[in-house]
Design an enzyme around this catalytic site. Structure first.
Site, PDB file in Angstrom:
ATOM      1  CD  GLU A  44      -2.323   1.229   2.914  1.00 55.64           C
ATOM      2  OE1 GLU A  44      -3.245   2.046   3.122  1.00 55.64           O
ATOM      3  OE2 GLU A  44      -1.927   0.418   3.780  1.00 55.64           O
ATOM      4  CE  LYS A 119      -6.845   1.573   4.004  1.00 57.35           C
ATOM      5  NZ  LYS A 119      -5.646   1.960   4.789  1.00 57.35           N
ATOM      6  CB  CYS A 150      -4.320  -1.683   4.554  1.00 62.56           C
ATOM      7  SG  CYS A 150      -3.313  -1.869   6.041  1.00 62.56           S
TER       8      CYS A 150
END
Length: 321
Positions: A44, A119, A150
């Protein structure tokens, strides 16, 4: 899906130094090409840098951001992908066509196609906007791939929806481990001294990476995401100092039964490679469980409880997931 060779990378990014980070990516891609890797996942925000973002003003964040796919970083990845006949995924701050800033992940494919995931559960900075859709796509390698960044992977609903959209492989780029967590039983900071003295005392740092602040925490949930949904999972993570925290690496590849088939024990930059056996999926537990679903019972899943919080409002400054 057919059998496919994949790689997961852990590396320490240089905050804000996109040229240096792209050079590291290029080095690992060349190494992976020598090992006949077809899909490689990087962490990420590894192009932009991650934990320092919380200190940037909107103008500074905008200056660091790039468009996808027209920006120079995306174009560099697409050229690398074509050169090495490899699908490459890496994270950066995106300047969206809507004027918003996103924590995004671009996947460059060797035939010129690309995919982007924004995200869904974003924090770190109030200037970042959350994505609003799932990302699942076909690749030139005969497999269907999904991406969750994540914290997206922490919520079981996200992985299930990605699997329902047909994902066979899940790319899971992170910047995690060694985080200041609100839970006494999940992660915790690693003493910076251990990182600075890693060459003199590597085992002390490795114990932290392999313990509850790193691998121990991951193993409580990461294999379950793969097992319960019948997907292969490619976990890429930062490693080493990330502003005032220490990322724990633990790059790993998990099969569709939740078994770790490749992982790094390194306390520095590393790459793990594994072959995915496509024949495992059809009879995998997760695939069979999905077929046994009863959607008519699941209405409570989409009814707000009143406990929901926008992660940007909560400002999880103690957690870098």
């Amino acid at each position: 899906m057919r059998n496919i060779r994949v790689a997961a990378v852990q590396f320490q990014h240089a905050p804000g130094d996109k040229a240096a980070n792209l050079a590291t990516i290029e080095r690992f891609v060349a190494q992976a090409a020598r090992q006949q890797v077809e899909i490689i996942a990087f962490p990420e925000c590894c192009i932009s840098g991650y934990w320092h973002l919380r200190k940037l003003s909107r103008d500074e964040m905008t200056a660091l951001a790039e468009s996808i796919p027209r920006g120079p970083a995306s174009q560099h990845l697409l050229a690398l992908s074509w050169q090495h006949h490899m699908t490459i995924g890496a994270g950066l701050i995106e300047s969206g066509e809507d004027g918003k800033l996103y924590n995004s992940y671009i996947v460059a494919m060797p035939d010129g196609r690309w995919a982007r995931h924004r995200k869904l559960h974003v924090f770190v900075s109030e200037f970042l906007s959350p994505g609003d859709r799932y990302t699942v796509f076909d690749t030139p390698h005969g497999c269907r791939v999904g991406v969750l960044i994540c914290y997206d992977n922490n919520l079981v609903e996200n992985v299930r929806i990605t699997a329902l959209a047909g994902a066979e492989i899940l790319l899971a780029p992170h910047q995690t481990g060694g985080c200041r967590s609100g839970s006494p039983c999940a992660m915790g900071p690693i003493d910076m001294r251990l990182w600075n003295e890693r060459n003199q005392n590597p085992e002390a740092l490795r114990a932290e990476f392999q313990g509850d602040k790193g691998r121990g925490w991951l193993m409580r949930w990461l294999p379950a995401r793969a097992h319960d949904n019948g997907v292969f999972l490619v976990f890429a993570n930062g490693v080493g100092q990330d502003d005032d925290e220490i990322r724990t690496g633990n790059a790993m590849i998990v099969d569709c039964y939740g078994r770790v088939i490749g992982e790094s024990l390194a306390i520095g930059e590393d790459m793990v490679v594994a072959n995915l056996d496509a024949s495992l999926r059809e009879r995998s537990t997760g695939v069979r469980w999905i077929k046994a679903r009863r959607p008519e019972l699941y209405k409570p899943l989409v009814v707000p409880t009143g406990l929901e919080m926008d992660t940007r409002a909560v400002r999880f400054e103690y957690d870098a997931s």
